[in-house]
Design a protein around this motif. Structure first.
Motif, short mmCIF file in Angstrom:
data_model
loop_
_atom_site.label_atom_id
_atom_site.label_comp_id
_atom_site.label_asym_id
_atom_site.label_seq_id
_atom_site.Cartn_x
_atom_site.Cartn_y
_atom_site.Cartn_z
N VAL A 1 0.84 -1.19 0.00
CA VAL A 1 0.00 0.00 0.00
C VAL A 1 0.88 1.25 0.00
CG1 VAL A 1 -1.67 1.32 1.36
CG2 VAL A 1 -1.91 -1.16 1.14
N ALA A 2 1.88 1.28 0.90
CA ALA A 2 2.74 2.46 1.00
C ALA A 2 3.51 2.68 -0.30
CB ALA A 2 3.70 2.31 2.16
N GLU A 3 4.02 1.61 -0.88
CA GLU A 3 4.78 1.75 -2.13
C GLU A 3 3.90 2.26 -3.26
OE1 GLU A 3 8.10 -1.77 -1.47
OE2 GLU A 3 6.15 -2.25 -2.27
N ASN A 4 2.64 1.83 -3.27
CA ASN A 4 1.72 2.30 -4.30
C ASN A 4 1.43 3.78 -4.15
OD1 ASN A 4 0.22 0.58 -6.38
ND2 ASN A 4 0.54 -0.82 -4.69
N ILE A 5 1.23 4.21 -2.92
CA ILE A 5 0.86 5.60 -2.69
C ILE A 5 1.99 6.54 -3.11
CG2 ILE A 5 0.44 7.28 -0.84
CD1 ILE A 5 -1.43 5.21 0.39
N PHE A 6 3.22 6.11 -2.93
CA PHE A 6 4.34 7.00 -3.23
C PHE A 6 5.05 6.63 -4.53
CE2 PHE A 6 3.70 7.56 1.29
CZ PHE A 6 3.70 8.94 1.38
N ILE A 7 4.37 5.88 -5.38
CA ILE A 7 5.02 5.43 -6.60
C ILE A 7 5.39 6.65 -7.46
CG2 ILE A 7 2.94 5.12 -8.04
CD1 ILE A 7 5.72 2.56 -7.83
N ALA A 8 6.59 6.66 -7.97
CA ALA A 8 7.13 7.74 -8.81
C ALA A 8 7.35 9.03 -8.04
CB ALA A 8 6.25 8.02 -10.03
N GLN B 1 7.52 6.85 4.59
CA GLN B 1 6.38 6.49 3.73
C GLN B 1 5.31 5.78 4.53
OE1 GLN B 1 7.21 4.44 0.14
NE2 GLN B 1 8.64 5.94 -0.64
N ARG B 2 5.75 4.85 5.35
CA ARG B 2 4.82 4.07 6.16
C ARG B 2 4.04 5.00 7.09
NH1 ARG B 2 8.56 -0.02 8.28
NH2 ARG B 2 8.83 -0.82 6.16
N GLU B 3 4.78 5.93 7.70
CA GLU B 3 4.18 6.86 8.66
C GLU B 3 3.07 7.67 7.98
OE1 GLU B 3 3.33 7.61 12.00
OE2 GLU B 3 5.11 6.36 11.72
N GLN B 4 3.40 8.26 6.82
CA GLN B 4 2.40 9.08 6.11
C GLN B 4 1.22 8.25 5.66
OE1 GLN B 4 3.11 11.84 3.15
NE2 GLN B 4 4.96 12.70 4.02
N THR B 5 1.50 7.02 5.21
CA THR B 5 0.41 6.16 4.76
C THR B 5 -0.53 5.88 5.92
OG1 THR B 5 1.92 5.12 3.22
CG2 THR B 5 -0.12 3.97 3.68
N ARG B 6 0.06 5.60 7.09
CA ARG B 6 -0.76 5.31 8.26
C ARG B 6 -1.65 6.52 8.57
NH1 ARG B 6 3.17 2.80 11.48
NH2 ARG B 6 2.77 0.83 10.42
N ASP C 1 1.87 -2.00 4.97
CA ASP C 1 2.71 -3.05 4.39
C ASP C 1 1.92 -4.15 3.71
OD1 ASP C 1 5.13 -1.88 5.09
OD2 ASP C 1 4.98 -2.63 7.14
N ASP C 2 0.60 -4.04 3.71
CA ASP C 2 -0.21 -5.03 2.99
C ASP C 2 0.04 -4.93 1.49
OD1 ASP C 2 -1.34 -6.10 5.19
OD2 ASP C 2 -3.27 -5.08 5.01
N LEU C 3 0.03 -6.06 0.82
CA LEU C 3 0.09 -6.02 -0.64
C LEU C 3 -1.26 -5.56 -1.18
CD1 LEU C 3 1.97 -9.23 -1.77
CD2 LEU C 3 2.78 -6.88 -1.73
N VAL C 4 -1.22 -4.67 -2.16
CA VAL C 4 -2.48 -4.16 -2.71
C VAL C 4 -3.30 -5.29 -3.33
CG1 VAL C 4 -3.40 -2.78 -4.62
CG2 VAL C 4 -1.81 -1.77 -3.01
N GLY C 5 -2.61 -6.28 -3.89
CA GLY C 5 -3.31 -7.40 -4.49
C GLY C 5 -4.15 -8.20 -3.51
#
Lengths: 354, 512
Positions: free
Chosen positions: B98-105, B120-125, B138-142
């Motif tokens: 989830v975090a990686e998706n939100i900050f992609i690019a 990234q994790r902090e902001q996502t939370r 850290d959950d996978l979006v899939g």
């Protein structure tokens, strides 16, 4: 503004002509290549050369036909070159030794029986590929890469890496006709070419006129939708790998007969030429698109190109470079065709919708 | 003025080869308000949004921000002006967290190289807290449900501090509880002065949430005003140019014998627990059985059990009283079942193939004698169905992907009908198609039922289930939680039944 929108659909001829040119590109390429060598390579147009060249092309064309089905179904078969090698060795072994059942005497076979046994080996390896890919869920690239090594290793083991020489057969056993496969003619046409025509027609028929063929395209286009439409996805995949194995077995037979010898390294990297021919003929690597006719023309382009360059005395290093460039160019043009085609369809559709 | 105009289009025209997608449009985007955009599919809504977000460029006309003309050559340029868009089709990476998706690019980095995962994790939370979602960064979006994925997509836009946020059908995959959360988030964004463009086919939803409305038809803006005093009738009139099309006209016809029965059907979930939990139902010839429930209630999974997609499903099923022993999809189609999947693109169509090839995919046997398949008869049959289903196509040989959603759905329905089914299973048959096509699909359903077909259809739209069904089942958490006759069903009763055992929705009720 309105003028522009009205004039667009009323001048459909230019994209249409472009589309036809793009669709026939492989054929046009073949004619160009052919014409080029006809002028530049001595003896290129002689009958003898034509026969030799088409025999060369036939070997690759067989593999490429099988490969086309595999790629259209969304897979890849890297093992065909090794199957060629192994099948050649099996043919050589059977011609020379027969099968020793360990009772002091051995079973000998006639040519037809040898052919059937060799084909059975090719089909069997194809079935193993199918089993790995459907039942054990191994990615096609990995599964066939594995069988590539196993089959090549088995070919080496069968003779300890040595060549089986003098496959002339024995009239007593009825195997002396083995050489006919590679050297014989039917009505003046080499046997391997007759076989290619037969296999090519069969494959084209399957692809266009049978439910099985349609299923192969559907599985390659969208496996999930195909499954939910009631298509037996696994059975379809089994078929394509078995058919590919069958084609490779034919090539193994033909080569060992032509050379009157079987060498375990035969067929090395043949799979790459087969993939190249399929792609050159317009087969999409992502599956769902490709035609047998296109693939055969693709095989001819590659064959004519490499034989012609040899006759012109171009170094084999340059040949390899040129072959690579041709393949890349083919795919680039293919992309252009897809774009034009989609645009034509969208145009026609939006004319209906509005 | 209460809501300043943040962006406007003046005389915007977009021409695609052969068609005018947007014609001399004047559009004002009010900041701190919800600007609703409505129209049938192909009316030009998406084109307008693509122009604003830099996916496409206007053929003529201009875009103004703060009275200065701007041009966006790329989405990157648009997003630098604070424009974020959440597409109808999700643009997420299922293989990333989830975090990686939100900050992609736009990864948070130390020294432009090393990704600062903790930050990234902090902001996502923090974002997930704002959206009231219990999703781990850290959950996978899939692994997330579609509704949750939609929330992630929205969080992605929020993370980029969008000043203008375009939401293209954001609620089509959300449960009622998730819709409420989204609406609260939208209210919050409004209060912070964000301008929101909201596209949806659900008219009640638009009226509820919108401040300004713009209606498009055939690339022309046919109505634009503030939402005060707007009702469904007004919207529909502007959308289709005539006063309201009613949904399916009822044809009263007697039901026949029982055609399908399911007993104690259960399906385990790979994550443990049951996706379908002991579902039994019976269906008569000519009956339309509506299955209502929220996303993830196990409705689609039940239909998949019936068609044979899950060989491990337990339970017994009967067609015309004869046990259904066939395990494969092909076998069950042979027994007279046919499924129209929810996800046309992934489950319903082979997009690379032609319209003809898609239509006949399930019934090629019909045209085959031995090894010979008659292409002539195939073409004839396709032409028949194109006429019967009024599919609008230029040629049956074109790729099916060139069609609009409604026409694609008709192709999928034709494919199912070509197998001569006794029972039709329809999963969200009206998803992603416009009002006109919807009405046509419903008419077809009514007519098929009158011809004696049994239909089970799944929907999360209350109006649809109320106006189409002869009988209504409600599912929640994999179980059947209510059964109603058409006469006795009320919106309230259905919603209540759909929330039984639904942990998220009951928890959110406490918040409200």
């Amino acid at each position: 503004m309105a003028d522009q929108s009205l004039s667009a659909p009323s001048s459909p001829s230019s994209p249409d002509v472009l589309l036809i040119l793009l669709k026939a590109r492989t054929f046009i390429a073949l004619i160009l290549v052919f014409a080029f060598f006809a002028f530049n390579a001595p003896n290129f147009l002689s009958t003898a050369n034509m026969v030799i060249m088409s025999k060369h092309v036939a070997l690759n064309a067989f593999l490429a036909i099988g490969m086309t089905f595999v790629i259209v179904s969304g897979g890849i078969d890297l093992s065909v070159g090794s199957i060629v090698g192994l099948c050649g060795m099996v043919a050589g072994y059977l011609v020379l030794n027969g099968i020793d059942i360990g009772l002091g005497w051995s079973i000998q076979f006639n040519t037809l029986e040898i052919c059937l046994l060799v084909i059975a080996v090719g089909v069997f390896i194809g079935a193993i590929n199918g089993f790995l890919i459907t039942k054990l869920n191994v990615a096609p690239f990995i599964a066939t890469l594995g069988t590539l090594y196993v089959a090549r290793g088995a070919a080496m083991l069968s003779s300890d890496g040595r060549t089986f020489p003098n496959l002339n057969g024995n009239p007593e056993y009825g195997s002396d006709t083995f050489r006919w496969i590679g050297a014989g003619e039917i009505l003046g046409v080499p046997v391997s070419i007759v076989m290619l025509i037969a296999v090519g027609l069969l494959a084209a028929y399957i692809a266009t006129r049978t439910p099985l063929g349609r299923h192969i395209y559907a599985v390659g286009g969208n496996e999930r939708a195909a499954g939910l439409s009631g298509i037996k996805v696994n059975r379809t995949k089994y078929f394509v790998y078995i058919f590919s194995g069958f084609c490779a077995a034919l090539v193994g037979l033909i080569i060992s007969s032509q050379l009157v010898a079987a060498h375990p390294a035969t067929g090395n990297t043949f799979e790459l030429n087969a993939i190249a021919a399929a792609v050159l003929g317009g087969t999409s690597m992502s599956g769902g698109r490709g035609r047998i006719g296109g693939t055969i023309i693709g095989a001819f382009v590659i064959g004519v190109l490499s034989d012609g360059l040899v006759m012109m005395g171009v170094s084999s290093f340059w040949q390899t470079v040129i072959k690579g460039l041709v393949i890349i160019a083919a795919v680039v043009i293919d992309q252009a065709q897809q774009k034009v085609q989609a645009r034509v369809a969208l145009q026609a559709q939006s004319a209906i919708d509005s | 003025m209460k809501h300043p105009i943040g962006l406007s289009i003046r005389n915007g025209t977009k021409i695609y080869p052969g068609t005018v997608a947007l014609s001399a449009a004047d559009f004002d985007l009010h900041m701190g308000a919800v600007n609703v955009l409505v129209g049938e599919n192909g009316a030009g809504k998406s084109t307008m949004m693509k122009v604003i977000s830099g996916v496409e460029q206007l053929t003529s006309g201009k875009i103004l921000i703060d009275d200065k003309p701007v041009t966006f050559k790329t989405t990157e340029e648009a997003s630098r002006h604070g424009i974020g868009i959440v597409f109808q089709e999700l643009n997420l990476f299922p293989n990333l967290t989830v975090a990686e998706n939100i900050f992609i690019a736009r990864e948070k980095t130390r020294g432009r190289v090393d990704i600062d995962k903790a930050a990234q994790r902090e902001q996502t939370r923090a974002l997930m807290e704002r959206l009231e979602q219990d999703i781990d960064p850290d959950d996978l979006v899939g692994d997330l449900r579609v509704g949750q994925q939609q929330i992630v997509e929205i969080a992605k836009s929020l993370a980029h501090d969008a000043r203008i946020l375009i939401l293209d059908e954001p609620t089509s995959a959300l449960s009622a509880a998730e819709v409420e959360i989204l609406f609260r988030v939208i209210a919050d964004l409004k209060a912070n002065g964000v301008g929101i463009v909201y596209i949806s086919h659900r008219l009640e939803e638009l009226i509820r949430i919108g401040d300004y409305i713009t209606v498009l038809r055939d690339g022309v803006i046919t109505g634009a005003r503030s939402m005060k005093g707007v009702d469904v009738d007004w919207i529909v009139r502007n959308m289709i140019g005539e006063s309201g099309k009613d949904f399916a006209k009822e044809i009263d016809h007697p039901f026949g014998d029982e055609v399908f029965r399911a007993e104690h059907v259960s399906l385990g979930s790979p994550a443990g627990g049951l996706l379908v939990d002991d579902v039994s139902l019976s269906l008569k010839q000519g009956e339309i059985l509506g299955v209502y429930g929220l996303m993830g209630a196990g409705r689609s999974e039940f239909l998949e059990c019936v068609i044979g997609r899950h060989p491990h499903a337990r339970g017994k099923m009967y067609v015309n009283g004869v046990p259904l022993k066939e395990k494969t999809v092909a076998g069950r189609i042979g027994r007279g079942l046919a499924l129209i999947p929810e996800d046309r693109k992934n489950d319903g169509l082979v997009e690379i193939l032609s319209i003809r090839e898609n239509m006949t995919l399930s019934s090629l046997k019909k045209f085959t004698r031995g090894l010979y398949m008659s292409l002539t008869r195939e073409r004839q049959t396709v032409a028949e169905f194109v006429k019967r289903m009024t599919v609008k196509i230029a040629s049956a040989e074109h790729a099916v992907s060139s069609l609009s959603g409604g026409n694609q759905q008709k192709v999928v329905i034709s494919k199912a009908l070509m197998t001569d089914p006794k029972v039709l299973l329809m999963d969200e048959p009206s998803r992603g198609i416009d009002i006109g096509a919807k009405a046509e699909v419903f008419r077809v359903m009514r007519k098929l039922a009158a011809d004696g077909l049994g239909i089970i259809f799944v929907t999360s739209d209350l109006d649809e289930v109320m106006s189409l069904s002869d009988r209504i089942l409600v599912m929640s958490n994999g179980r059947v939680t209510g059964e109603f006759n058409r006469k006795e069903a009320t919106n309230g009763a259905l919603v209540e039944a759909s929330a039984i055992g639904h942990a998220t929705s009951s928890r959110n009720k406490e918040h409200v």
